[in-house]
Design an enzyme around this catalytic site. Structure first.
Site, PDB file in Angstrom:
ATOM      1  N   TYR A   1       8.998   4.468 -13.759  1.00  0.00           N
ATOM      2  CA  TYR A   1       7.726   4.819 -13.125  1.00  0.00           C
ATOM      3  C   TYR A   1       6.849   3.585 -12.999  1.00  0.00           C
ATOM      4  O   TYR A   1       7.079   2.567 -13.650  1.00  0.00           O
ATOM      5  CB  TYR A   1       6.997   5.913 -13.922  1.00  0.00           C
ATOM      6  CG  TYR A   1       6.493   5.458 -15.274  1.00  0.00           C
ATOM      7  CD1 TYR A   1       5.266   4.800 -15.411  1.00  0.00           C
ATOM      8  CD2 TYR A   1       7.247   5.684 -16.430  1.00  0.00           C
ATOM      9  CE1 TYR A   1       4.821   4.375 -16.649  1.00  0.00           C
ATOM     10  CE2 TYR A   1       6.802   5.262 -17.674  1.00  0.00           C
ATOM     11  CZ  TYR A   1       5.584   4.607 -17.781  1.00  0.00           C
ATOM     12  OH  TYR A   1       5.141   4.180 -18.999  1.00  0.00           O
TER      13      TYR A   1
ATOM     14  N   HIS B   1     -11.149  -6.070  21.134  1.00  0.00           N
ATOM     15  CA  HIS B   1     -10.692  -6.901  20.014  1.00  0.00           C
ATOM     16  C   HIS B   1     -11.214  -6.372  18.687  1.00  0.00           C
ATOM     17  O   HIS B   1     -10.467  -6.194  17.723  1.00  0.00           O
ATOM     18  CB  HIS B   1     -11.143  -8.349  20.227  1.00  0.00           C
ATOM     19  CG  HIS B   1     -10.755  -9.253  19.099  1.00  0.00           C
ATOM     20  ND1 HIS B   1     -11.603  -9.565  18.062  1.00  0.00           N
ATOM     21  CD2 HIS B   1      -9.583  -9.869  18.825  1.00  0.00           C
ATOM     22  CE1 HIS B   1     -10.986 -10.350  17.212  1.00  0.00           C
ATOM     23  NE2 HIS B   1      -9.748 -10.561  17.653  1.00  0.00           N
TER      24      HIS B   1
ATOM     25  N   ARG C   1       2.482 -15.406  30.059  1.00  0.00           N
ATOM     26  CA  ARG C   1       1.972 -14.758  28.839  1.00  0.00           C
ATOM     27  C   ARG C   1       2.843 -15.074  27.630  1.00  0.00           C
ATOM     28  O   ARG C   1       4.057 -15.200  27.737  1.00  0.00           O
ATOM     29  CB  ARG C   1       1.970 -13.233  29.000  1.00  0.00           C
ATOM     30  CG  ARG C   1       1.065 -12.708  30.067  1.00  0.00           C
ATOM     31  CD  ARG C   1       1.149 -11.189  30.076  1.00  0.00           C
ATOM     32  NE  ARG C   1       0.904 -10.650  31.386  1.00  0.00           N
ATOM     33  CZ  ARG C   1      -0.188  -9.928  31.694  1.00  0.00           C
ATOM     34  NH1 ARG C   1      -1.075  -9.664  30.788  1.00  0.00           N
ATOM     35  NH2 ARG C   1      -0.353  -9.462  32.915  1.00  0.00           N
TER      36      ARG C   1
ATOM     37  N   MET D   1      -2.827 -15.648  21.024  1.00  0.00           N
ATOM     38  CA  MET D   1      -2.281 -16.755  21.816  1.00  0.00           C
ATOM     39  C   MET D   1      -2.776 -16.653  23.252  1.00  0.00           C
ATOM     40  O   MET D   1      -3.464 -15.709  23.617  1.00  0.00           O
ATOM     41  CB  MET D   1      -0.760 -16.753  21.729  1.00  0.00           C
ATOM     42  CG  MET D   1      -0.289 -17.164  20.331  1.00  0.00           C
ATOM     43  SD  MET D   1       1.502 -17.180  20.186  1.00  0.00           S
ATOM     44  CE  MET D   1       1.896 -15.469  20.423  1.00  0.00           C
TER      45      MET D   1
ATOM     46  N   LYS E   1       7.162  -8.476  23.747  1.00  0.00           N
ATOM     47  CA  LYS E   1       6.788  -8.180  25.123  1.00  0.00           C
ATOM     48  C   LYS E   1       7.999  -8.369  26.042  1.00  0.00           C
ATOM     49  O   LYS E   1       8.341  -7.473  26.842  1.00  0.00           O
ATOM     50  CB  LYS E   1       5.636  -9.106  25.553  1.00  0.00           C
ATOM     51  CG  LYS E   1       5.110  -8.784  26.955  1.00  0.00           C
ATOM     52  CD  LYS E   1       4.191  -9.907  27.486  1.00  0.00           C
ATOM     53  CE  LYS E   1       2.844  -9.959  26.811  1.00  0.00           C
ATOM     54  NZ  LYS E   1       1.841  -9.106  27.494  1.00  0.00           N
TER      55      LYS E   1
ATOM     56  N   ARG F   1       4.753  -1.216  23.876  1.00  0.00           N
ATOM     57  CA  ARG F   1       5.125  -1.579  22.503  1.00  0.00           C
ATOM     58  C   ARG F   1       4.751  -0.407  21.599  1.00  0.00           C
ATOM     59  O   ARG F   1       3.938   0.442  22.004  1.00  0.00           O
ATOM     60  CB  ARG F   1       4.386  -2.846  22.048  1.00  0.00           C
ATOM     61  CG  ARG F   1       2.882  -2.717  22.119  1.00  0.00           C
ATOM     62  CD  ARG F   1       2.195  -4.038  21.800  1.00  0.00           C
ATOM     63  NE  ARG F   1       0.763  -3.932  22.035  1.00  0.00           N
ATOM     64  CZ  ARG F   1      -0.080  -4.950  22.042  1.00  0.00           C
ATOM     65  NH1 ARG F   1       0.370  -6.187  21.856  1.00  0.00           N
ATOM     66  NH2 ARG F   1      -1.363  -4.763  22.232  1.00  0.00           N
TER      67      ARG F   1
ATOM     68  N   CYS G   1       2.351  -0.885 -16.332  1.00  0.00           N
ATOM     69  CA  CYS G   1       0.975  -0.407 -16.360  1.00  0.00           C
ATOM     70  C   CYS G   1      -0.022  -1.517 -16.056  1.00  0.00           C
ATOM     71  O   CYS G   1      -1.214  -1.330 -16.206  1.00  0.00           O
ATOM     72  CB  CYS G   1       0.652   0.254 -17.697  1.00  0.00           C
ATOM     73  SG  CYS G   1       0.786  -0.850 -19.099  1.00  0.00           S
TER      74      CYS G   1
ATOM     75  N   GLY H   1      -4.185 -11.082  21.172  1.00  0.00           N
ATOM     76  CA  GLY H   1      -5.304 -11.978  21.453  1.00  0.00           C
ATOM     77  C   GLY H   1      -5.238 -13.316  20.743  1.00  0.00           C
ATOM     78  O   GLY H   1      -6.144 -14.132  20.859  1.00  0.00           O
TER      79      GLY H   1
ATOM     80  N   GLY I   1       3.195  -4.597 -19.516  1.00  0.00           N
ATOM     81  CA  GLY I   1       1.776  -4.919 -19.373  1.00  0.00           C
ATOM     82  C   GLY I   1       1.695  -6.214 -18.584  1.00  0.00           C
ATOM     83  O   GLY I   1       1.557  -7.290 -19.144  1.00  0.00           O
TER      84      GLY I   1
ATOM     85  N   ARG J   1      -6.373   3.541 -22.183  1.00  0.00           N
ATOM     86  CA  ARG J   1      -6.881   2.507 -23.091  1.00  0.00           C
ATOM     87  C   ARG J   1      -7.870   3.125 -24.063  1.00  0.00           C
ATOM     88  O   ARG J   1      -8.905   3.641 -23.627  1.00  0.00           O
ATOM     89  CB  ARG J   1      -7.578   1.405 -22.297  1.00  0.00           C
ATOM     90  CG  ARG J   1      -6.623   0.437 -21.636  1.00  0.00           C
ATOM     91  CD  ARG J   1      -7.320  -0.390 -20.588  1.00  0.00           C
ATOM     92  NE  ARG J   1      -7.625   0.473 -19.467  1.00  0.00           N
ATOM     93  CZ  ARG J   1      -7.497   0.123 -18.184  1.00  0.00           C
ATOM     94  NH1 ARG J   1      -7.090  -1.088 -17.875  1.00  0.00           N
ATOM     95  NH2 ARG J   1      -7.791   0.960 -17.227  1.00  0.00           N
TER      96      ARG J   1
ATOM     97  N   SER K   1       6.614  -0.299 -21.642  1.00  0.00           N
ATOM     98  CA  SER K   1       5.722  -0.319 -20.485  1.00  0.00           C
ATOM     99  C   SER K   1       5.317  -1.775 -20.283  1.00  0.00           C
ATOM    100  O   SER K   1       4.763  -2.404 -21.183  1.00  0.00           O
ATOM    101  CB  SER K   1       4.507   0.559 -20.745  1.00  0.00           C
ATOM    102  OG  SER K   1       3.628   0.480 -19.650  1.00  0.00           O
TER     103      SER K   1
END
Lengths: 887, 887
Positions: free
Chosen positions: B862, B460, B98, B109, B28, B342, B842, B107, B777, B573, B775
Site C-alpha cells: 500500500y 491561450h 507550421r 513554436m 500534427k 488531435r 508513509c 503556441g 518513512g 502521528r 512502512s
C-alpha cells in the site's frame, strides 16, 4: 553418537590431554596435561572439561548424566596414584579445585585449596606430617575459602576473627600464631559458618568436592567474570574447565614456599628470569599482595638445587611453547612442583622487545612476531612520560614497584566506585588503594593511573593495569591510607588532590607534573618496519601496498605523523585553517557578503594566507600524497558568537553591528550537519572552492619550482549525486590545468571525493566516473547511516552500549553490517567503473584495528588516522594482511 | 544503410505517413496524413520529419544533405496537385509553414501563413479571386508574421502601425479597413521591415520558404518552448516536424471563416459538440483571443451544409481515434477544410466524465479509461469552490467565460513578472491581463487564478490554465485595464487588492471569499471504484491488493480520508496529539521530570487523554487498519518556548521557573533530526512508549467490547538496529498480550517498524524478524540518504534544481536511484525473512504518481498519503498496476 568424555586425567608422566586441547580443558588444564607429558613435576589430578560447564548452563545448572561416575573413576585413579584417599581418617588426600577457561581470566573465577580436610583429617595430617601448625593453618584456610566461595559467608567475618586473634596475641604476621591459636581459630571459623548457614561446616569430603566444583562452575557467570569477558571482548566461549589436583604445600614450613615466575621480564621484555616468591605461604598469598614477596634470584641462595631445576624447566617450557612463560610453582619440603604454565601477559614494550629478540634467536618468524604484538600494546608504548625537566624539578615523595609503565596524573580517589563517578563527570582520576581486587575492575578502567600500598609485580593491580596499559605503581610501602586520606612521606592527600605517578620508575609525586609524549624507540622501529614491508607487498585494486596515512591539518601535525611513519596525509581539513585569527576576519567578511563581488574580495585576502598553510604541509610531507579536503562545515560555524566579535566584524566591514545581525541570523540552521555545507557551498558559491584550489595550485607550483616534490590530492566533500561531482570536478580540473599549463609544470594532481553520504556510496559506480579516488568519511557516513549525530548521541548511545543493543560504539569501530555494507558496495561499484580507483578511509575509525582489518578485506589502499595512532595502524594493517592471506 | 527519408507527402486522398508515425511526423503531421488517408478534406502538403530537426541541432544548425532536393521534389508534387506554382506571377501557390512535435506544445513554436506572397503575387491573387481586399489583407498578415518570426522585427511596430491606421480611419475592427487602406498598410509594413533589417522584404518565395522553415526549427529551442517541455517533463524528444501545406483562407470574405472545435465539451466532458469560430478571419485570430468568437452551434444557421459536414467529420474522427478530438477547420467560400485534429486537452472533470461515458458507449475499456485520466486531473477536480454561503452573500461584479474550473482567491497583479516576484515572497496572486501569451507561462504557473479581458474558451489563457488545473475566467468584457489599475463594473482594483474568481461559473468577486474543498461526484466515484478493483486484484508478497491509505492524526482527518476512499491509516502521528493544550502541560512535565517516578506520574495523566484520541480514530476508520506511530520527535520540540510558557509549567510543577531553565537547556540538540528521538526515547525512557501502547490497547478493547471492529498496527519509528527493534517489540508485545488476555479479546494487533534510517533498510533481513510490517518513512529516509534536512535545504536545493544537478525534488518524488535502492533492497531482504511481510510507504512522496508506480514495482502492499491526495493515489495505483502488468 559417541558419549562425550567429560573428565581427563593427568599424572605419573602421562596425560589424557595436551596443549592443543585448550578449548576442552581450558588453558590451565591443557598445559598441566602438556607438562605432565613432558615429564615436568606436576602434582597429578584430573580436569572436568568446558563441555561440563556448557552442559551445566544449558541444563538449568544441572550436571550432565554420567558425570558423577566419571569423576568417581578419575578420583579413584588419583587416590591410587597418590596412595591416599579423600576423607581417609588415616592418610587423607587433599586436593585443590581451580577454574581454567580457554582464555586467561586471572582472579575472575573461584579457587578452593586444601579440600578434603575435616575434623578428623586435620588430626591425621598433623600426625602424619608431624606439623600440627601446618595442619591447622591449612584447615582454617580451607574453611575460610570454602565458607567464602561455596557457602557465601561474608569474607570480612573471617578476616575480622583472624585480626582479633592476632591483636590478642600481639603478632604482626599469620606465621606468628601458634598451632593452638590456629586450632582455636578453626573453632571460631566453624561457628561463623554455622551462624550464617545454620548448618555445621560440611565434614564429608565428597560433599566438599561437589560443592567446590559447583561454586567454580557458578563463578563463570559471576558479575566480574562477565564484565571481564566484555572488557576483553571474549565471545562464544563454552565455559570454564575445573581442575582437581592433589595438593602440594608451600605453607609446610620454612623449607616450603610458593611463587610466580616469568621466563623473561614481562615489563621490559629483557631475556632475564623474572619472578617472586614467598616462603611458607600458599599461592593466594602471592597473588593477593598481602605480604611483599622476594625476587626470584634470591631463591638461588635459599635452595640452589631447586633454583637450578626451576631455571631448567622455564628454559625448556619457553622453547617448547615458543613464547615467554608465566609459571606458578610450589616447593614442598625442598621439592619443586609446577602448578601452572601459560604464555605470559606483557607490557607493550616487552611484547615488542621479545618479538624482535625471538626473531633474532630464530625462535619465531617475523610474521609470528607481528602476530604476537597486539595493536593496543603499541598504544601503551606511546603513553606519555613525565617531562624530564618537570621530573628534575619535582621531588619524588616515595618509590613503589614499577608495575605498569607510563606516567599518569590525576585527582586522587579512594574507591573504584568513586573513580567511576568522578570520571563520568569528566575528571581525570588516580585510584589510590591498599590493594585492588577483581571487584575494582570498573574503577580501574577509568583511572589514569593506579597506586597501591601492598602487592608485588604480579599482584592483581599490576597484572590488570599492564593488561589495560594503565600506568601503575604497586607495593608502595610508604603509602598509608585511612578512610579518604592518604599519607606518603608525611604529605597528605585528600580526595580530589592532584598526584602524578610514573609506572616506568615507580616514582610518586605531589601535584600535576607536565607529561610528554612517547617516542618510537629502535626496537619498535625495527618491528614496525617489518609491518611496513608486509603491508607494502600486498596489492589492492592493482595498486601496491596497504598504506597508513594521517589526518593532519597543520605543518606541525604533519611533521609529527611523518616521524611516526605516516605514508601521506589522508585528510587535511582546510576549515581549521580559517579559525586562525588573521584569516577568520576575512572569512567572516566572506560569509556575510551580499554578493559574489564582495565574496571574491574577501576570498582574495584569504588566498595568500591559505597558500602559505599548504606550502608548510607540502614541505613537511616531502612528496608523499597530501589529500586536501575543500571547505566542509556549514558557514554558520564561522559566524561571530559574541557581541565583541560581531562589532569587530562590523568595524572591519565599515557597517553597523545591528545591520549585520539579520545576515548572521539567516545563517542559522536547524540541523547544520544536514545543511548548507560541503560541496553544496561550492554549488551555490563556486568562488569559495575556486580560491582554495588556486591556493593549492600556487603552493604546489612554488614547491615544484624549488624542486620540492609534491603530490596533492584534492578532495571534494559531501557529494550526494554523481552529477554534482561531475560539475565540481570539471570546474576544479579547469583551474588545475590552467595553473599547470601556465607554469609548464608536470605536477600530478588527483581530484577525488569523500564518500560520506549514503547516496554517494549507493551510486558509487556513477560517482567514480568523476573521481580519481574515494576516501570514506566514516564519521559522517556512520552518522547518516545510523541517523544520529555524535554531538547529540550522548543522551542515548551510552544506554545502547550498556544494554548491549549495540556491541560497539560505531564511531570508534566501523559498523561492518550497516556502514560497512555501504563501503563494500561503494568499493565494488567504484572499481567496476575504474579498476584502479584509489580507496582510503579518513574517518576516526581509521585508526581502529578491527576497522583496519575490515578496510583491508574490502580492498582499501590505505587507512588514515590521527598522528598518534599511526604506529598502531602500521601494525594493525600488517596483521590484517597476514590474517587475511591465511584464509 | 538506407538513406533517411526526410519529407512525407499528403494530399489527394493518399499520404506517405499515418497516425502511428507521430515520432517522425509530429502529432500534427501524422494526423494530417491519417485524415488524408481517411478521405477527410485536408489541404495537401508535405511534412519535414523530426529527424530533420534532430540533424539540424546535431550539425550546428545546418540541414542534412539531400534535404534541399527532397523538398524541391515534394514542392513540385504539391504544385502539380494544386495546379499553382510558388511565386508564379499569374497563379501563385500560397502555403502555411507550421511546427508540430510528437507532443502537443500549443503556441510554443512559430507558424507562418500566406507564404508565397510578394508584390507581384498579391496582384495576381487580387485579380484571380476578384477580392483585392482579401489579397492585401493576406499580404499584410504575411509581412507581419514573417517580419516578426523570421526577421525578428518588433511585433509592436506592426501593431502600432495598424492601430494608427484604424484610428485615422475611425474603425474598430480590421474588417473596417478598405483594400486601399490595406495596400497602404503593406507599404508601411515593408518600410518597418527595411528600417529594422536594412533590407527589402524578401520577394523570392523559395527564400521565404527556407527562411520560414529555419525559423520554425529554430523555435524548437526558444526559451518558452524549452520552459514548456521542462514544465511538462517532456524528455528525449527528437524535435519538431515542419508542415508545409497549401493555404485555404478563412479571411476570404463573409462566406469564409475559421474555427476550433471539440467533439465533446473539454471543460465538462459532456457529449456535446463544442467549439467556436470567427467569420472572415484567419486561424490566429481565434487562438489569440483578439475578437471574441461565436459558439459552434450558430454555424448551423450560417451554413447548414458545412455544419452538417463538420459534425459528421468530428463523429468519424472521434470513433476513428477513439478519443475526444480537438480540430481546427477553415471554411473558404463555403467549402470546409480540416487543418488539424488531435486528442483534445480537457479538464479533470471532463477527462473523468468522458472516460466513464466512453466505457458506457463501449468505445473504450475500463483499463483504457483509467489510462486516459492523468492523476493531476483528479487533483484538479479536488480544487476548492467558493463556499455557497459566501457566494450567496457576495455580489458578482461581472461574468466572463468559465475557462478553467475551480475557485481562486488572490492579490491582483498585472504582469507575469510581478506574479513571480510576489509569489516568491509568499503571496497568493491572481493574474489579471487583457490576454496572455506564451511568454507569460512562468507567471501563470505561480498564480492562484487567471482572469483575462479578451479571448475565448480556446484562448491561450484558457488552454494553459486548464492544462495546469489553475482556475481561469477568460473573455471578461467588463474588465478594463490601464497600467496597474483594473476596473470591473466600476469597482477599481489596484495591485495587491484581493479578488476572487470562480472558473467553474465565470463569476468575478471583490475581496477574499471563503473557499471550500471539493467533493467527489458520482462519475468520479464510479471511475475510482474501477481503479480500486484493478488495484485490489493485484497480489504483492502473497498479500492481495495494492492499497491506498492516508496519513491522518485526528478523527476529523481520518473521516475526511475515509470519505475519499482511504483503505486505512498508514501513518497516525501520536506526537501531534500532545500539542493539544490540555495534554501539552503534562507532556512538558514529563520531559523535564527528574526521574522515572515523576515521568510515570505525568504520563499517567496523559494516558486517558491519548486513549480518547485513539478511540475517535478507530471509530472513524470502521475496522480498517490504523498504523499508529509511537512518539517520534525529539523532546525539545515540546519544550516551553516563551517566558510565559515556562512560568506556567513551573507553576504546574510547583517549582521556580529559573530552576527549570537548566533542564530545558539540556534538552537542546545540535542536530535534533539526528538526536534523541524516535525509538531512542523508548530505549532510555521505556515508560513513554508503554503508556502509548496502553492507551492504544485500552481504546482497542473498548471498541471491541462495543462491537466496533478495530485493526491497530503499532509502528516503532527510527529503528537503526535489529536488536533495538527486538527489545522494543518484546516489551510492546508483552503489554499487548497482557491487555488481550485480561480482556479475553481476540483483536489482532500488528507490531512493525518504520524504515526511515538507511541502516535499518540495509539490515532489513534481520529487522524483519521482529516486524509484522515495514512502512517506508521516505521523508527521513530521503533526508538521511542525501544528508540534507528539508528545513535547511532551502538555501541550496533550488540551485540544484535550477542547474539540473537534480532532476526532481526528492522530497516530492522518490529518488529511485538512491533512496529507491535502499527501499528495494529492504523489500527484498525483508521478504527473504518473511515472505508475507506487509510493506507500505508513509512519506509525503506516497501521494506522488511516479513514486506510487515505483512502490508498485518494488512490491509494496500500500501507499499512504494526505487525505486530499487519496483519490489521486487510487488512480495512480491502478495506472501502476496496468502499466506494469503490460511489461
Amino acid at each position: 553418537m559417541a558419549k562425550t568424555k567429560y573428565v581427563y586425567y593427568f599424572g605419573d608422566g602421562k596425560a589424557e590431554g595436551d596443549a592443543k586441547m585448550k578449548e576442552v580443558l581450558g588453558g590451565k588444564g591443557a598445559n598441566l596435561a602438556e607438562m605432565t607429558n613432558l615429564g615436568i613435576p606436576v602434582p597429578p589430578g584430573f580436569t572436568l572439561s568446558t563441555d561440563v560447564c556448557a552442559a551445566f548452563y544449558e541444563n538449568k545448572r544441572r550436571y550432565p548424566d554420567g558425570l558423577e561416575s566419571e569423576v568417581a573413576e578419575h578420583l579413584a585413579r588419583l587416590e591410587k596414584s597418590m596412595g591416599k584417599k579423600l576423607g581417609d581418617p588415616v592418610d587423607p588426600l587433599l586436593v585443590s579445585v581451580r577454574s581454567g577457561a580457554s582464555v586467561s581470566m586471572p582472579g575472575m573465577m573461584d579457587t578452593i585449596l586444601n579440600l578434603g580436610l575435616n575434623d578428623k583429617a586435620v588430626e591425621a595430617i598433623a600426625k602424619n606430617t608431624g606439623n600440627a601448625r601446618f595442619a591447622w593453618d591449612s584447615y582454617r584456610r580451607f574453611i575460610q575459602m570454602y565458607g567464602d566461595v561455596v557457602l557465601l559467608v561474608p569474607h570480612d567475618d573471617f578476616e575480622h576473627a583472624l585480626a582479633t586473634l592476632k591483636k590478642a596475641r600481639k603478632v604482626e604476621l599469620d606465621t606468628g600464631l601458634s598451632d593452638d591459636d590456629l586450632k582455636k581459630l578453626v573453632e571460631t571459623y566453624k561457628a561463623i559458618v554455622k551462624k550464617h548457614t545454620k548448618k555445621d561446616f560440611p565434614q564429608n569430603p565428597k560433599e566438599q568436592l561437589w560443592g567446590a566444583m559447583g561454586a567454580v562452575f557458578g563463578s563463570w557467570m559471576n558479575e566480574r567474570a562477565i564484565k571481564y569477558r566484555e572488557l576483553y571482548n571474549y565471545k562464544n566461549l563454552k565455559g570454564t574447565a575445573v581442575n582437581i589436583q592433589s595438593m602440594v604445600f608451600g605453607n609446610f614450613g620454612d623449607d616450603s614456599g610458593t611463587g610466580v615466575c616469568f621466563s623473561r621480564d614481562p615489563s621490559t621484555g629483557k631475556n632475564e628470569f623474572y619472578g617472586e616468591y614467598l616462603m611458607n605461604a600458599q599461592g593466594e598469598d602471592v597473588v593477593a599482595g598481602i605480604r611483599t614477596p622476594e625476587k626470584i634470584a634470591t631463591l638461588s641462595k635459599r635452595n640452589a638445587a631447586v633454583y637450578k631445576e626451576l631455571v631448567a624447566i622455564k628454559d625448556r617450557l619457553e622453547k617448547h611453547f615458543r613464547d615467554m612463560q608465566d609459571m606458578e610453582f610450589t616447593v614442598q619440603q625442598g621439592k619443586l612442583f609446577i602448578l601452572q604454565t601459560r604464555n605470559g601477559k606483557r607490557t607493550g614494550a616487552a611484547a615488542v622487545k621479545m618479538a624482535v629478540d625471538m626473531v633474532a634467536e630464530k625462535l619465531i618468524t617475523r610474521e609470528e612476531a607481528i602476530q604476537r604484538v597486539a595493536p593496543e600494546q603499541i598504544d601503551q608504548m606511546l603513553h606519555p612520560a613525565i617531562d624530564p625537566k618537570a621530573a628534575k624539578a619535582a621531588k619524588v615523595l616515595a618509590k613503589g614497584l614499577n608495575a605498569s609503565p607510563g606516567a599518569a596524573c590525576g585527582q586522587v580517589v579512594f574507591s573504584a566506585a568513586d573513580a567511576e563517578t568522578w570520571s563520568k563527570s569528566g575528571k581525570k582520576v588516580l585510584l589510590v588503594r591498599k590493594d585492588t581486587s577483581p571487584e575494582d575492575i570498573g574503577g580501574m578502567v577509568v583511572s589514569e593511573g593506579i597506586l597501591t600500598a601492598t602487592g608485588g609485580m604480579t599482584s592483581h593491580a599490576a597484572v590488570v593495569a599492564r593488561g589495560m596499559g594503565t600506568p601503575c605503581v604497586s607495593g608502595a610501602n610508604a603509602l598509608s591510607i585511612t578512610g579518604k586520606l592518604a599519607t606518603i612521606s608525611g604529605v597528605k592527600f585528600k580526595e580530589g588532590d592532584w598526584m602524578t605517578i610514573d609506572g616506568s620508575t615507580g616514582a610518586i609525586y605531589q601535584g600535576q607534573l607536565a607529561l610528554q609524549e612517547a617516542k618510537i624507540g629502535k626496537e619498535l622501529e625495527t618491528f614496525l618496519s617489518w609491518c611496513d614491508e608486509i603491508r607494502e607487498a600486498s596489492v589492492r585494486g592493482g595498486i601496491k601496498g596497504f598504506g597508513v596515512r594521517t589526518n593532519a591539518d597543520t605543518p606541525a601535525d604533519a611533521k609529527r605523523a611523518f616521524v611516526f611513519g605516516a605514508q601521506g596525509i589522508g585528510l587535511c581539513r582546510t576549515e581549521h585553517m580559517f579559525f586562525d585569527k588573521e584569516k577568520l576576519i576575512h572569512f567572516r567578511a566572506m560569509i556575510v557578503a551580499d554578493n559574489e563581488k564582495q565574496r571574491k574580495e574577501a576570498l582574495k585576502k584569504i588566498l595568500p594566507l591559505q597558500k602559505k598553510d599548504f606550502l608548510g604541509i607540502f614541505k613537511a610531507m616531502e612528496g608523499k600524497p597530501v589529500t586536501i579536503r575543500l571547505l566542509d562545515p556549514p558557514l554558520h560555524e564561522f559566524v561571530p558568537h559574541t557581541k565583541n566579535e560581531t562589532e569587530e566584524l562590523a568595524k572591519h566591514l565599515g557597517v553597523k553591528a545591528k545591520d549585520l545581525m539579520p545576515k548572521i541570523d539567516r545563517l542559522h540552521e536547524s540541523n547544520p550537519m544536514l545543511g548548507h555545507r560541503g560541496c553544496r557551498l561550492a554549488v551555490t558559491y563556486p568562488e569559495i572552492y575556486d580560491t582554495q584550489v588556486e591556493a593549492i595550485m600556487q603552493a604546489a607550483i612554488e614547491c615544484a619550482k624549488k624542486k620540492i616534490p609534491v603530490s596533492p590530492e584534492i578532495m571534494i566533500p559531501l557529494i550526494s549525486d554523481p552529477k554534482e561531482l561531475a560539475v565540481l570536478r570539471e570546474r576544479t580540473q579547469k583551474i588545475v590545468n590552467e595553473y599547470l599549463e601556465k607554469a609548464g609544470s608536470a605536477v600530478k594532481v588527483l581530484i577525488g571525493t569523500m564518500i560520506e553520504v549514503p547516496r554517494a556510496a549507493i551510486l558509487a559506480a556513477e560517482v567514480a566516473k568523476s573521481a580519481d579516488f574515494f576516501s570514506y568519511g566514516t564519521n559522517d557516513l556512520t552518522q547518516m547511516t545510523y541517523a544520529f549525530s555524535r554531538d547529540d548521541a550522548g543522551s542515548f548511545l551510552p544506554t545502547y552500549l550498556e544494554q548491549g543493543i549495540l556491541p560497539n560504539n560505531p564511531t570508534e569501530t566501523i559498523d561492518e553490517d550497516g556502514v560497512g555494507f555501504l563501503m563494500k558496495h561503494a568499493s565494488q561499484e567504484g572499481r567496476k567503473t575504474k579498476a584502479d580507483l584509489k580507496l582510503g578511509i579518513c574517518g576516526e575509525q581509521g585508526g581502529d584495528p578491527a576497522t583496519i582489518d575490515f578496510c583491508y578485506r574490502i580492498g582499501l589502499n590505505y587507512v588514515s588516522c590521527s598522528p598518534f595512532r599511526v604506529p598502531i595502524a602500521r601494525l594493525a594493517g600488517a596483521k590484517a594482511v597476514i590474517r587475511n592471506s591465511k584464509k
